[in-house]
Write a protein that holds these residues in place. Structure first.
Motif, PDB file in Angstrom:
ATOM      1  N   VAL A 106      16.115 -53.788  -6.593  1.00 19.93           N
ATOM      2  CA  VAL A 106      16.199 -55.239  -6.771  1.00 19.93           C
ATOM      3  C   VAL A 106      15.448 -55.669  -8.019  1.00 19.93           C
ATOM      4  O   VAL A 106      15.889 -56.560  -8.760  1.00 19.93           O
ATOM      5  CB  VAL A 106      15.624 -55.960  -5.524  1.00 19.93           C
ATOM      6  CG1 VAL A 106      15.545 -57.470  -5.759  1.00 19.93           C
ATOM      7  CG2 VAL A 106      16.472 -55.640  -4.304  1.00 19.93           C
ATOM      8  N   GLU A 107      14.307 -55.052  -8.261  1.00 22.03           N
ATOM      9  CA  GLU A 107      13.474 -55.373  -9.418  1.00 22.03           C
ATOM     10  C   GLU A 107      12.958 -54.068 -10.035  1.00 22.03           C
ATOM     11  O   GLU A 107      12.743 -53.081  -9.334  1.00 22.03           O
ATOM     12  CB  GLU A 107      12.275 -56.224  -9.006  1.00 22.03           C
ATOM     13  CG  GLU A 107      12.516 -57.718  -9.017  1.00 22.03           C
ATOM     14  CD  GLU A 107      12.555 -58.300 -10.418  1.00 22.03           C
ATOM     15  OE1 GLU A 107      12.221 -57.567 -11.379  1.00 22.03           O
ATOM     16  OE2 GLU A 107      12.923 -59.484 -10.563  1.00 22.03           O
ATOM     17  N   ALA A 108      12.730 -54.096 -11.365  1.00 30.04           N
ATOM     18  CA  ALA A 108      12.107 -52.960 -12.043  1.00 30.04           C
ATOM     19  C   ALA A 108      11.520 -53.439 -13.355  1.00 30.04           C
ATOM     20  O   ALA A 108      12.121 -54.291 -14.032  1.00 30.04           O
ATOM     21  CB  ALA A 108      13.120 -51.848 -12.295  1.00 30.04           C
ATOM     22  N   TYR A 109      10.372 -52.884 -13.701  1.00 26.65           N
ATOM     23  CA  TYR A 109       9.817 -53.214 -15.010  1.00 26.65           C
ATOM     24  C   TYR A 109      10.580 -52.464 -16.091  1.00 26.65           C
ATOM     25  O   TYR A 109      10.851 -52.996 -17.166  1.00 26.65           O
ATOM     26  CB  TYR A 109       8.328 -52.831 -15.060  1.00 26.65           C
ATOM     27  CG  TYR A 109       7.729 -53.027 -16.439  1.00 26.65           C
ATOM     28  CD1 TYR A 109       7.448 -54.315 -16.907  1.00 26.65           C
ATOM     29  CD2 TYR A 109       7.481 -51.939 -17.282  1.00 26.65           C
ATOM     30  CE1 TYR A 109       6.930 -54.505 -18.178  1.00 26.65           C
ATOM     31  CE2 TYR A 109       6.966 -52.120 -18.550  1.00 26.65           C
ATOM     32  CZ  TYR A 109       6.684 -53.404 -18.996  1.00 26.65           C
ATOM     33  OH  TYR A 109       6.174 -53.593 -20.250  1.00 26.65           O
ATOM     34  N   SER A 110      10.916 -51.219 -15.795  1.00 28.79           N
ATOM     35  CA  SER A 110      11.764 -50.439 -16.694  1.00 28.79           C
ATOM     36  C   SER A 110      12.674 -49.576 -15.834  1.00 28.79           C
ATOM     37  O   SER A 110      12.368 -49.298 -14.670  1.00 28.79           O
ATOM     38  CB  SER A 110      10.911 -49.557 -17.615  1.00 28.79           C
ATOM     39  OG  SER A 110      10.232 -48.563 -16.872  1.00 28.79           O
ATOM     40  N   GLY A 111      13.779 -49.155 -16.353  1.00 31.11           N
ATOM     41  CA  GLY A 111      14.715 -48.360 -15.583  1.00 31.11           C
ATOM     42  C   GLY A 111      15.377 -49.182 -14.492  1.00 31.11           C
ATOM     43  O   GLY A 111      15.590 -50.389 -14.624  1.00 31.11           O
ATOM     44  N   SER A 112      15.668 -48.520 -13.359  1.00 34.45           N
ATOM     45  CA  SER A 112      16.430 -49.174 -12.288  1.00 34.45           C
ATOM     46  C   SER A 112      15.634 -49.415 -11.011  1.00 34.45           C
ATOM     47  O   SER A 112      16.046 -50.227 -10.180  1.00 34.45           O
ATOM     48  CB  SER A 112      17.662 -48.312 -11.945  1.00 34.45           C
ATOM     49  OG  SER A 112      18.480 -48.112 -13.076  1.00 34.45           O
ATOM     50  N   TYR A 113      14.500 -48.696 -10.844  1.00 38.33           N
ATOM     51  CA  TYR A 113      13.811 -48.736  -9.551  1.00 38.33           C
ATOM     52  C   TYR A 113      12.347 -49.123  -9.702  1.00 38.33           C
ATOM     53  O   TYR A 113      11.715 -48.917 -10.739  1.00 38.33           O
ATOM     54  CB  TYR A 113      13.880 -47.363  -8.867  1.00 38.33           C
ATOM     55  CG  TYR A 113      15.274 -46.925  -8.508  1.00 38.33           C
ATOM     56  CD1 TYR A 113      15.873 -47.363  -7.333  1.00 38.33           C
ATOM     57  CD2 TYR A 113      15.989 -46.060  -9.340  1.00 38.33           C
ATOM     58  CE1 TYR A 113      17.158 -46.956  -7.001  1.00 38.33           C
ATOM     59  CE2 TYR A 113      17.265 -45.638  -9.015  1.00 38.33           C
ATOM     60  CZ  TYR A 113      17.838 -46.091  -7.836  1.00 38.33           C
ATOM     61  OH  TYR A 113      19.115 -45.679  -7.512  1.00 38.33           O
ATOM     62  N   SER A 114      11.812 -49.679  -8.609  1.00 39.31           N
ATOM     63  CA  SER A 114      10.379 -49.932  -8.490  1.00 39.31           C
ATOM     64  C   SER A 114       9.986 -49.666  -7.039  1.00 39.31           C
ATOM     65  O   SER A 114      10.835 -49.357  -6.193  1.00 39.31           O
ATOM     66  CB  SER A 114      10.030 -51.369  -8.888  1.00 39.31           C
ATOM     67  OG  SER A 114      10.589 -52.283  -7.958  1.00 39.31           O
ATOM     68  N   LEU A 115       8.677 -49.793  -6.733  1.00 38.86           N
ATOM     69  CA  LEU A 115       8.171 -49.598  -5.376  1.00 38.86           C
ATOM     70  C   LEU A 115       7.810 -50.959  -4.788  1.00 38.86           C
ATOM     71  O   LEU A 115       7.011 -51.703  -5.361  1.00 38.86           O
ATOM     72  CB  LEU A 115       6.933 -48.694  -5.383  1.00 38.86           C
ATOM     73  CG  LEU A 115       6.422 -48.278  -3.996  1.00 38.86           C
ATOM     74  CD1 LEU A 115       7.341 -47.221  -3.386  1.00 38.86           C
ATOM     75  CD2 LEU A 115       4.996 -47.733  -4.089  1.00 38.86           C
ATOM     76  N   LYS A 116       8.405 -51.286  -3.642  1.00 37.70           N
ATOM     77  CA  LYS A 116       8.157 -52.564  -2.991  1.00 37.70           C
ATOM     78  C   LYS A 116       7.277 -52.361  -1.759  1.00 37.70           C
ATOM     79  O   LYS A 116       7.515 -51.446  -0.969  1.00 37.70           O
ATOM     80  CB  LYS A 116       9.484 -53.210  -2.568  1.00 37.70           C
ATOM     81  CG  LYS A 116       9.330 -54.540  -1.836  1.00 37.70           C
ATOM     82  CD  LYS A 116      10.688 -55.072  -1.381  1.00 37.70           C
ATOM     83  CE  LYS A 116      10.529 -56.359  -0.571  1.00 37.70           C
ATOM     84  NZ  LYS A 116      11.849 -56.859  -0.087  1.00 37.70           N
ATOM     85  N   THR A 117       6.274 -53.234  -1.598  1.00 36.02           N
ATOM     86  CA  THR A 117       5.418 -53.220  -0.418  1.00 36.02           C
ATOM     87  C   THR A 117       5.515 -54.562   0.286  1.00 36.02           C
ATOM     88  O   THR A 117       5.330 -55.614  -0.333  1.00 36.02           O
ATOM     89  CB  THR A 117       3.951 -52.950  -0.805  1.00 36.02           C
ATOM     90  OG1 THR A 117       3.873 -51.697  -1.479  1.00 36.02           O
ATOM     91  CG2 THR A 117       3.071 -52.908   0.430  1.00 36.02           C
ATOM     92  N   SER A 118       5.802 -54.509   1.597  1.00 34.54           N
ATOM     93  CA  SER A 118       5.919 -55.725   2.397  1.00 34.54           C
ATOM     94  C   SER A 118       5.333 -55.460   3.784  1.00 34.54           C
ATOM     95  O   SER A 118       4.810 -54.386   4.056  1.00 34.54           O
ATOM     96  CB  SER A 118       7.390 -56.155   2.501  1.00 34.54           C
ATOM     97  OG  SER A 118       8.176 -55.105   3.045  1.00 34.54           O
ATOM     98  N   ASN A 119       5.410 -56.476   4.652  1.00 33.30           N
ATOM     99  CA  ASN A 119       4.882 -56.373   6.017  1.00 33.30           C
ATOM    100  C   ASN A 119       3.373 -56.123   6.032  1.00 33.30           C
ATOM    101  O   ASN A 119       2.854 -55.403   6.869  1.00 33.30           O
ATOM    102  CB  ASN A 119       5.600 -55.267   6.811  1.00 33.30           C
ATOM    103  CG  ASN A 119       5.407 -55.400   8.308  1.00 33.30           C
ATOM    104  OD1 ASN A 119       5.407 -56.520   8.823  1.00 33.30           O
ATOM    105  ND2 ASN A 119       5.239 -54.291   8.996  1.00 33.30           N
ATOM    106  N   ARG A 120       2.684 -56.766   5.099  1.00 34.73           N
ATOM    107  CA  ARG A 120       1.223 -56.675   5.062  1.00 34.73           C
ATOM    108  C   ARG A 120       0.621 -57.733   5.981  1.00 34.73           C
ATOM    109  O   ARG A 120       1.130 -58.840   6.075  1.00 34.73           O
ATOM    110  CB  ARG A 120       0.701 -56.875   3.634  1.00 34.73           C
ATOM    111  CG  ARG A 120       1.205 -55.848   2.637  1.00 34.73           C
ATOM    112  CD  ARG A 120       0.895 -56.224   1.204  1.00 34.73           C
ATOM    113  NE  ARG A 120      -0.546 -56.235   0.949  1.00 34.73           N
ATOM    114  CZ  ARG A 120      -1.228 -57.311   0.588  1.00 34.73           C
ATOM    115  NH1 ARG A 120      -0.604 -58.477   0.439  1.00 34.73           N
ATOM    116  NH2 ARG A 120      -2.523 -57.236   0.350  1.00 34.73           N
ATOM    117  N   THR A 121      -0.491 -57.364   6.664  1.00 39.23           N
ATOM    118  CA  THR A 121      -1.155 -58.339   7.535  1.00 39.23           C
ATOM    119  C   THR A 121      -2.641 -58.484   7.225  1.00 39.23           C
ATOM    120  O   THR A 121      -3.317 -59.302   7.837  1.00 39.23           O
ATOM    121  CB  THR A 121      -0.991 -57.937   9.011  1.00 39.23           C
ATOM    122  OG1 THR A 121      -1.483 -56.604   9.200  1.00 39.23           O
ATOM    123  CG2 THR A 121       0.473 -58.018   9.433  1.00 39.23           C
TER     124      THR A 121
END
Length: 791
Positions: A671-686
């Motif tokens: 969905v998002e990347a600084y460069s290239g096609s992929y990045s690492l997404k982190t969600s569901n943080r509490t």
């Protein structure tokens, strides 16, 4: 007559020259450092040293055959045969982690018609554990609540998830529950519960038994419910709180600062996770005259499970922490987590029971160095002792603490030497009872609470000179109160000095009596040395997953003509060969370390307890090599390449990044990347500390400087600024510390870089890189993580 003055001048100059030469050649001997220990300067009383049987861990001991079952129990609780733990910490049953006394409102188990049949199975393992401890002299029992029963909680579960806490309408029910628990265990099991702790780690909601409490909720519950209930019903147990996960009194302050609540609190307790080397004081607790306990600690997490964290380095870490807490914080009790357990993460226990391939205990066990250094305190400092004043650090990296028994005039002095060299000290015993001899018990790299020769006390019982081995913990007690030596049982976490072997071949040439060497000068073909009762257990050097049956041996030698070292079991000629080391001819190095993997198969390998022989082979009638010592390890290390690492997630994987808490969602996205096609997404943080982390220990070279960087972007920018952090989690033998590489307060809606440098200390054992934000609701991306050595 005129020559006389000239002769006098020559003689004078000659005398001065001799004096100056002797002064320069023979410097003044350094004065021995002294620790003054004052018998009459009292500090706090000691309640004891403890460990827990929570979460069914004693059930594994119950499964052991004899004599192993009795041996393990004695190793934990007996002062004669073990380390003499004097307090047992239990889990108050909630119906899942342990049996509950009130499974339904108003219905107690012992009031049911079938109680006589169910009684033997009720909380079976913990009650058995307490009774076995009681047989061995333990009379203090602390029972801690992980969770109230599910019917009392907001989430209708004993788990700590979803912010589960005690419902306010059940505060009185829970106070009654704890009172009935104390009375019931006395009536039905003849066990006196000495202390009740309201909540284990009230600041944390785990996915196992647990409950959330705020400091104010604890305060109100004690003031308005528990305290009055215990007072009205004459409950004999004392109240302990708050047992925060970290070693702090902050969670207790609202209760301590209310004079009504404060009078009900007997012990302020906390756990020691994340403490590092900076031991805090508890000023308010001291001001209010409260007893302070440290009630749970272990080597928590994979970072602390490597081989080294089972050796004397780890033992010293805990010995220093215990002494610091008694001296600086003023604790009266110190608890380990599980003294004995079946657990792959070895850091949770002092003794680990090993299992077969089906997970059943097999009668074998492993003993870690921390067991012995813990015992340097617990075996000799008993309930009712008083800590007394001492000059704690008479020399750098040496710690002296002292304790006395006011009823018998027995006393205990614990000396921790963290230095890599031997230290000589003088102890001045100020106003002590007349004592002629002390007995030392030492734990070092190659000794396990070894009982040593007596040391003379001079000057009519006033001074004693002690020798402290390098990296050791030594306990001194009066000769008239001596305890027996431990049975000789060696382990793979000790070093083995060649000259201190348990036997050698008759043909070996012994050095002249006047030449004391710290090694065997040379060996010849056919010579051997022997070590008895080496406990290999299941042949595993560390408990991390995937490390079973991985064991290596390192031997420090000085090559001469070279040869081989055979590692054999039980017999030097016909015993099973489990390792072989080649020693080259003499080269440029005086001393070198040579290594081999050890065969640990369960049929013919280093598995269980064996006598171990090192057999030396080479050319006849020639000196092969000198040998200093041997140590075990968890595999022959390969050097790490100094290079740049770029983690850009373009291979479609997380590249070993995981969530710090384990509850976050960490995934690769396009969905998002600084460069290239992929990045690492982190969600569901509490929580703010939740975020992506990666263990980079095997990617970096210790002692080198690195630049760390990553690009960051919010999934949805928060309304107000959040603090973004790029951090290193660094673990060494002082504990774990957190290095902020870069941080930024922002709610920007674009990619931005976080960057910082750090020089890796050579003593680092584990290093992790992670990203977090102060707002626990933030979800975010990271990309192009770079770990770059600074040339």
């Amino acid at each position: 007559m005129k020559r006389k003055p000239i002769l006098f001048l020559i003689l004078f100059l000659f005398t001065i020259t001799i004096f100056l030469n002797r002064t320069l050649v023979e410097p003044v001997k350094a004065k021995t450092a002294t620790s003054v220990i004052k018998w009459d300067k009292h500090r706090q009383y000691v309640d004891g040293f403890g460990g827990s049987g929570a979460f069914q861990k004693p059930s594994y001991i119950m499964q052991l055959p004899e004599p192993e079952k009795t041996k393990i129990l004695d190793m934990i609780f007996s002062q004669e045969k073990g380390i003499g733990l004097s307090i047992v910490r239990n889990l108050v049953g909630d119906g899942v982690a342990a049996s509950t006394i009130e499974p339904e409102p108003g219905k107690f188990v012992w009031d049911q018609p079938d109680w006589s049949k169910k009684k033997t199975a009720f909380d079976k393992d913990q009650i058995w554990f307490m009774k076995e401890a009681k047989k061995r002299g333990v009379s203090t029992f602390l029972s801690s609540v992980w969770s109230p029963p599910a019917w009392m909680k907001t989430n209708n579960s004993v788990l700590g998830t979803n912010n589960g806490k005690l419902k306010q309408e059940h505060y009185q029910d829970f106070a009654n529950y704890l009172a009935e628990y104390v009375f019931g265990y006395k009536e039905h099991f003849d066990l006196d519960i000495s202390y009740i702790s309201i909540a284990n780690e009230p600041n944390y909601g785990p996915d196992y038994s647990g409950a959330i409490w705020t400091p104010e909720e604890l305060h109100i519950f004690i003031r308005d419910y528990l305290g009055p209930t215990f007072e009205r019903r004459n409950v004999p147990a004392k109240i302990v709180m708050p047992e925060h996960m970290n070693f702090t009194e902050e969670y207790a302050l609202p209760a301590l600062n209310d004079p009504i609540t404060e009078k009900y609190i007997d012990v302020v307790a906390a756990h020691a996770y994340g403490i590092g080397t900076d031991v805090p004081t508890f000023p308010v607790s001291k001001e209010k005259g409260k007893t302070i306990w440290q009630t749970e600690y272990m080597n928590q997490g994979d970072a602390l499970q490597t081989y080294e964290f089972n050796t004397i380095k780890d033992g010293l870490r805990h010995a220093n922490l215990i002494g610091d807490m008694f001296h600086k914080t003023g604790i009266s009790a110190y608890f380990w987590w599980w003294p004995v357990a079946v657990n792959n993460a070895d850091g949770s226990d002092l003794i680990r029971l090993t299992t077969d391939d089906d997970g059943e205990v097999n009668g074998m066990f492993r003993v870690f160095k921390r067991y012995y250094t813990f015992g340097n305190y617990s075996r000799f400092i008993r309930p009712g002792y008083i800590m007394i004043e001492s000059d704690k650090s008479p020399v750098e990296d040496v710690q002296i603490t002292a304790y006395k028994d006011p009823s018998t005039d027995n006393f205990t002095i614990v000396a921790v030497n963290n230095q890599p060299t031997e230290q000589q000290l003088e102890l001045k015993l100020d106003n002590f009872p007349n004592t002629k001899e002390l007995i030392p018990y030492r734990t070092s790299g190659n000794e396990n609470l070894k009982k040593l020769d007596t040391v003379k006390v001079k000057g009519n019982g006033k001074t004693v000179t002690i020798q402290l081995s390098s990296e050791s913990v030594t306990t001194f007690i009066p000769k008239e109160f001596e305890l027996p030596a431990f049975d000789d049982l060696k382990d793979i976490f000790s070093s083995y000095e060649a000259e201190e072997n348990d036997g050698q071949s008759p043909e070996m040439i012994a050095p002249p009596a006047n030449q004391k060497k710290g090694y065997i000068e040379h060996v010849r073909n056919g010579d051997y040395i022997k070590y008895t009762n080496v406990n290999f257990a299941d042949g595993t050097a560390n408990g991390q997953p995937g490390m079973k049956h991985i064991l290596s041996m390192d031997v420090l030698v000085h090559p001469i003509n070279g040869g081989t070292i055979e590692v054999r079991l039980d017999d030097p000629y016909h015993g099973n060969l489990v390792g072989e080391i080649t020693v080259s001819r003499k080269g440029s190095n005086d001393w070198i370390t040579t290594s081999t993997m050890i065969d640990t198969n369960s049929d013919t390998g280093a598995y269980g307890i064996h006598d171990m022989y090192l057999v030396f082979k080479g050319e006849n009638r020639k000196k092969l090599f000198a040998i200093d010592k041997l140590t075990f390890n968890d595999g022959i290390e390969k050097p790490i390449e100094l290079k740049k690492h770029v983690l850009d997630f373009e291979n479609g994987t997380t590249e070993d990044w995981t969530g710090r808490a384990g509850t976050e969602m960490v995934e690769v996205t396009d969905v998002e990347a600084y460069s290239g096609s992929y990045s690492l997404k982190t969600s569901n943080r509490t929580s703010s500390w939740h975020g992506p982390t990666m263990d980079i220990t095997n990617m970096v070279v210790k002692g080198k400087e690195y630049e760390f960087s990553t690009y960051f972007r919010f999934v949805q920018p928060p309304a107000t600024e959040s603090k973004i952090k790029l951090t290193l989690e660094v673990t060494d033998f002082g504990g774990t510390k957190y290095i902020a590489l870069d941080e930024l307060d922002t709610n920007r809606n674009d990619w931005f870089e976080l960057k910082g440098n750090y020089v890796l200390d050579p003593d680092i054992t584990t290093i992790k890189l992670y990203v977090e934000t102060s707002n626990p609701n933030d979800s975010f991306y990271i990309d192009d993580v770079i770990i770059n050595p600074v040339q």
